[in-house]
Design a protein around this motif. Structure first.
Motif, PDB file in Angstrom:
ATOM      1  N   ASP A 525      35.733  43.140  33.830  1.00  0.00           N
ATOM      2  CA  ASP A 525      36.890  42.275  34.082  1.00  0.00           C
ATOM      3  C   ASP A 525      37.253  41.469  32.834  1.00  0.00           C
ATOM      4  N   ARG A 526      36.245  41.017  32.096  1.00  0.00           N
ATOM      5  CA  ARG A 526      36.518  40.258  30.867  1.00  0.00           C
ATOM      6  C   ARG A 526      37.247  41.119  29.847  1.00  0.00           C
ATOM      7  N   VAL A 527      36.803  42.368  29.690  1.00  0.00           N
ATOM      8  CA  VAL A 527      37.466  43.267  28.740  1.00  0.00           C
ATOM      9  C   VAL A 527      38.902  43.542  29.180  1.00  0.00           C
ATOM     10  N   LEU A 528      39.099  43.799  30.462  1.00  0.00           N
ATOM     11  CA  LEU A 528      40.456  44.041  30.968  1.00  0.00           C
ATOM     12  C   LEU A 528      41.348  42.821  30.724  1.00  0.00           C
ATOM     13  N   ARG A 529      40.796  41.651  30.967  1.00  0.00           N
ATOM     14  CA  ARG A 529      41.570  40.427  30.752  1.00  0.00           C
ATOM     15  C   ARG A 529      41.899  40.241  29.268  1.00  0.00           C
ATOM     16  N   ASP A 530      40.942  40.536  28.403  1.00  0.00           N
ATOM     17  CA  ASP A 530      41.176  40.395  26.960  1.00  0.00           C
ATOM     18  C   ASP A 530      42.265  41.344  26.481  1.00  0.00           C
ATOM     19  N   ILE A 531      42.264  42.564  27.007  1.00  0.00           N
ATOM     20  CA  ILE A 531      43.310  43.524  26.636  1.00  0.00           C
ATOM     21  C   ILE A 531      44.672  42.999  27.089  1.00  0.00           C
ATOM     22  N   GLN A 532      44.715  42.471  28.300  1.00  0.00           N
ATOM     23  CA  GLN A 532      45.960  41.922  28.827  1.00  0.00           C
ATOM     24  C   GLN A 532      46.468  40.779  27.934  1.00  0.00           C
ATOM     25  N   LYS A 533      45.579  39.865  27.565  1.00  0.00           N
ATOM     26  CA  LYS A 533      45.977  38.713  26.758  1.00  0.00           C
ATOM     27  C   LYS A 533      46.425  39.109  25.360  1.00  0.00           C
ATOM     28  N   SER A 534      45.815  40.173  24.825  1.00  0.00           N
ATOM     29  CA  SER A 534      46.150  40.593  23.460  1.00  0.00           C
ATOM     30  C   SER A 534      47.574  41.115  23.346  1.00  0.00           C
ATOM     31  N   GLY A 535      48.077  41.674  24.433  1.00  0.00           N
ATOM     32  CA  GLY A 535      49.420  42.246  24.412  1.00  0.00           C
ATOM     33  C   GLY A 535      49.541  43.514  23.604  1.00  0.00           C
ATOM     34  N   ILE A 536      48.400  44.085  23.192  1.00  0.00           N
ATOM     35  CA  ILE A 536      48.428  45.258  22.323  1.00  0.00           C
ATOM     36  C   ILE A 536      48.876  46.521  23.051  1.00  0.00           C
ATOM     37  N   GLN A 537      48.583  46.592  24.362  1.00  0.00           N
ATOM     38  CA  GLN A 537      49.009  47.753  25.145  1.00  0.00           C
ATOM     39  C   GLN A 537      50.367  47.452  25.781  1.00  0.00           C
ATOM     40  N   LYS A 538      51.323  48.337  25.571  1.00  0.00           N
ATOM     41  CA  LYS A 538      52.681  48.126  26.056  1.00  0.00           C
ATOM     42  C   LYS A 538      53.006  48.980  27.281  1.00  0.00           C
ATOM     43  N   THR A 539      52.118  49.916  27.595  1.00  0.00           N
ATOM     44  CA  THR A 539      52.343  50.823  28.718  1.00  0.00           C
ATOM     45  C   THR A 539      51.156  50.764  29.669  1.00  0.00           C
ATOM     46  N   CYS A 540      51.405  50.534  30.949  1.00  0.00           N
ATOM     47  CA  CYS A 540      50.347  50.535  31.964  1.00  0.00           C
ATOM     48  C   CYS A 540      49.168  49.645  31.565  1.00  0.00           C
ATOM     49  N   GLU A 541      49.446  48.535  30.927  1.00  0.00           N
ATOM     50  CA  GLU A 541      48.413  47.607  30.487  1.00  0.00           C
ATOM     51  C   GLU A 541      47.774  46.899  31.681  1.00  0.00           C
ATOM     52  N   PRO A 542      46.548  46.370  31.529  1.00  0.00           N
ATOM     53  CA  PRO A 542      45.926  45.629  32.622  1.00  0.00           C
ATOM     54  C   PRO A 542      46.775  44.420  33.043  1.00  0.00           C
ATOM     55  N   LYS A 543      46.811  44.174  34.326  1.00  0.00           N
ATOM     56  CA  LYS A 543      47.437  42.983  34.897  1.00  0.00           C
ATOM     57  C   LYS A 543      46.469  42.452  35.940  1.00  0.00           C
ATOM     58  N   MET A 544      45.582  41.592  35.500  1.00  0.00           N
ATOM     59  CA  MET A 544      44.454  41.191  36.330  1.00  0.00           C
ATOM     60  C   MET A 544      44.878  40.457  37.597  1.00  0.00           C
ATOM     61  N   ALA A 545      44.276  40.888  38.709  1.00  0.00           N
ATOM     62  CA  ALA A 545      44.497  40.203  39.979  1.00  0.00           C
ATOM     63  C   ALA A 545      43.701  38.910  39.988  1.00  0.00           C
ATOM     64  N   ALA A 546      44.159  37.951  40.763  1.00  0.00           N
ATOM     65  CA  ALA A 546      43.429  36.696  40.892  1.00  0.00           C
ATOM     66  C   ALA A 546      42.067  36.967  41.519  1.00  0.00           C
ATOM     67  N   ARG A 547      41.029  36.299  41.003  1.00  0.00           N
ATOM     68  CA  ARG A 547      39.682  36.480  41.540  1.00  0.00           C
ATOM     69  C   ARG A 547      39.504  35.578  42.747  1.00  0.00           C
ATOM     70  N   LYS A 548      39.299  36.187  43.895  1.00  0.00           N
ATOM     71  CA  LYS A 548      39.109  35.414  45.110  1.00  0.00           C
ATOM     72  C   LYS A 548      37.693  34.849  45.154  1.00  0.00           C
ATOM     73  N   ASP A 549      37.467  33.907  46.029  1.00  0.00           N
ATOM     74  CA  ASP A 549      36.128  33.345  46.177  1.00  0.00           C
ATOM     75  C   ASP A 549      35.239  34.317  46.949  1.00  0.00           C
ATOM     76  N   VAL A 550      34.072  33.881  47.333  1.00  0.00           N
ATOM     77  CA  VAL A 550      33.138  34.756  48.053  1.00  0.00           C
ATOM     78  C   VAL A 550      33.764  35.317  49.310  1.00  0.00           C
ATOM     79  N   LYS A 551      34.547  34.502  49.986  1.00  0.00           N
ATOM     80  CA  LYS A 551      35.221  34.998  51.184  1.00  0.00           C
ATOM     81  C   LYS A 551      36.241  36.070  50.830  1.00  0.00           C
ATOM     82  N   GLY A 552      36.722  36.002  49.594  1.00  0.00           N
ATOM     83  CA  GLY A 552      37.640  37.044  49.143  1.00  0.00           C
ATOM     84  C   GLY A 552      36.968  38.401  49.111  1.00  0.00           C
TER      85      GLY A 552
END
Length: 592
Positions: A525-552
């Motif tokens: 998840d950290r790597v996916l988030r880092d790729i998303q933040k970098s903006g380097i991928q312009k096609t089908c890039e990661p778009k991280m879902a919100a992390r739910k709590d334990v009940k999630g």
């Protein structure tokens, strides 16, 4: 006037002389080119007659392909090209034989280097990220297809073959004849890699032992059902236990019911990313990869990776993934030869041919060539194997419609950073080693088929009895249930190393399977988030879902599909099938 006339005559004479010299020079050059072409054609004929047999083409058709290569290579004669691949028998044949043939036929000098697969990925990654032209072409696994299609550093072959590479694209390449194009096609529908070799991850077993009446009777008495090819992990466990603990020795040799490896090493990552979680049933249904959750546990929505952890709807640390790792460790500890935990992929791969292993769940067909050598304890005197290959059994969470296992597709890859002239010359070599002129001989040498025409040839029918089920597996459409890593994985070089680092902690006993998979999911998840933040991928890039709590996590585990809630019974009723009935199923297009 006389001087003027004399001067004019001299100039005319000089012009005539120069014209004659030019004509002689052109004629000499043409003669030299003609001699060179004749020499290239003679070299091609020598190779066609002496090495490139058998082939699905007639010799005249082979020579027509070679004549095309000779002509297409003319602008690149004398050029020195470097290509890189991993070390397997197929690439050894290419490096040692086909590269020499191509050089003699075309005048392009090829250096085909081989290094371990992990180093291939790292070298390719370096060229992609720095732009430094290290090699002119790579054979790298199609597991990187999601990376190639997103970063824009790899040449889309679909565009290249119809554009700037059209003049060096073989008219008889026949893409429709390749069996692995689905694996090398990006999310945009474009071909990014050209298959060079393919092998699957299957179940391997000692057919001769499984047929012995004394062993069969003993197994039936112990477990209450017939010894045969295991359909599920429950049966595999019983068979592993039986040979290790109940049989113990066969013909005076200590035997084991399972083979695997556990060294904390990059090859341990392949052991799991090569569909182990999918075989257990961790992902979703769908081919070539589970959708929306694939065999890495990554959830994808509208081509965008959104997370790996259960809290984000992923399955990397779900109950089925933990079950998969737990069974791996249990079997490694209980049923393998001493020292297996300290072995890597290459070391463990050589063990079954010694003759003391009853079965192996996770066996690559790339070992077929090494397992058919004359004189081995696992080969009969007539050259036929004492072993067979079959579909790997599936785990308790597996459902009909999921992929059954992994299929490696090593494929030619061209990078944008390679100068166009060098890229064209390398593309000629790539096509040469997969052309119909040479592909059947290469397939029979390395046993990693890529063409349907080769698989259906008389030569493959003749070879089948010596290959332990390889031909029978690859001919029917059932093979399509074995697939590589797909487009869901957005950066293979960054994500793949996380697997051996974290699962290595579990295999060494430093962490529990649950703890290790939790850490792996968070790391992905950290790597996916880092790729998303970098903006380097312009096609089908990661778009991280919100992390739910334990009940999630409870929310996601209650939804249909992956991630799946923990089963009350992770050892369902064991199932086996006779090998001969399995072959009938393959012929009918069914995997089991």
């Amino acid at each position: 006037m006389n001087r003027l006339r004399s001067n004019r005559n001299y100039k005319a004479y000089k012009k005539a002389i120069l014209s004659s010299v030019v004509s002689i020079s052109v004629a000499a050059t043409g003669f030299a080119v003609s001699l060179s072409a004749q020499a290239d054609t003679a070299a091609a004929r020598k190779w066609v007659d002496s090495e490139f047999q058998p082939s699905t083409l007639s010799k005249s058709a082979q020579m027509q392909e070679m004549e095309w290569f000779i002509k297409a290579a003319e602008p690149f004669k004398g050029m020195e090209i470097k290509v890189l691949s991993e070390i397997i028998a197929t690439h050894e044949y290419e490096s040692g034989t086909l590269a020499k043939a191509f050089s003699e036929i075309t005048g392009i000098k090829i250096t085909h280097e081989m290094i371990p697969e992990g180093d291939v990925v790292r070298t390719l990654e370096k060229q992609m990220y720095t732009g430094e032209s290290l090699y002119d072409a790579y054979v790298n696994d199609s597991d990187l297809i999601g990376t190639h299609a997103r970063y824009g550093q790899v040449v889309p072959l679909t565009d290249f073959m119809s554009g700037e590479g059209k003049d060096v694209t073989l008219p008889t390449l026949d893409l429709n004849d390749f069996i692995g194009l689905d694996f090398t096609t990006g999310m945009d529908g474009k071909l990014y890699q050209l298959p060079d070799q393919q092998f699957a991850n299957l179940y391997w077993f000692r057919y001769d032992w499984f047929q012995r009446e004394d062993i069969r009777a003993k197994f039936k008495a112990e477990y209450g059902y017939e010894l045969g090819v295991p359909v599920n992990w429950s049966a595999y466990h019983d068979i592993a236990e039986f040979f290790t603990e109940k049989v113990g020795e066969i013909d005076g040799v200590k035997v084991y019911g399972h083979m695997d490896y556990g060294k904390k090493d990059p090859s341990l990552g392949w052991r799991f990313t090569d569909a182990w979680l999918s075989m257990a049933g961790a992902g979703d249904k769908g081919l070539p990869n589970g959708s929306p959750v694939d065999e890495w546990g990554i959830r994808v929505e509208d081509c965008h990776p959104v997370g790996s952890s259960v809290e984000r709807g992923g399955a990397t640390n779900g109950p089925a993934a933990v079950y998969a790792v737990s069974k791996y460790i249990e079997w490694l500890d209980k049923f393998t030869p001493p020292g297996s935990r300290e072995m890597n992929f290459g070391e463990a791969g050589a063990i079954p041919k010694n003759g003391n292993i009853a079965q192996q769940m996770f066996w690559y067909t790339a070992f077929t060539s090494a397992m058919t050598e004359t004189g081995l304890p696992v080969v009969n005197d007539d050259g036929t194997p004492k072993w067979r290959m079959a579909p790997s059994p599936h785990g308790a969470y597996w459902e009909e419609g999921m992929k059954l296992g992994y299929q490696d597709t090593g494929a030619w890859t061209l990078l944008q950073s390679t100068p166009l002239d060098r890229r064209k010359a390398a593309w000629l070599y790539a096509q040469f080693v997969v052309s119909k002129t040479v592909s059947l001989k290469k397939t029979l040498t390395g046993l990693t088929p890529i063409r349907e025409s080769d698989l259906q040839s008389d030569a493959m029918t003749e070879a089948a009895p010596r290959l332990g089920g390889l031909v029978e597996f690859y001919r029917p459409p059932a093979r399509k249930s074995w697939t590589p890593t797909g487009n869901n994985v957005p950066d293979y070089p960054k994500l793949a190393p996380l697997w051996w680092q974290h699962i290595g902690d579990a295999s060494s006993g430093a962490k529990s399977p649950q703890y290790a998979m939790d850490a792996l999911a968070k790391a992905q998840d950290r790597v996916l988030r880092d790729i998303q933040k970098s903006g380097i991928q312009k096609t089908c890039e990661p778009k991280m879902a919100a992390r739910k709590d334990v009940k999630g996590a409870d929310y996601w585990l209650a939804q249909p599909g992956a991630p799946k809630a923990k089963l009350d019974n992770e050892k369902p009723t064991p199932q086996t099938v006779p090998y001969d009935k399995l072959l009938e199923a393959w012929k009918a297009g069914r995997a089991m």
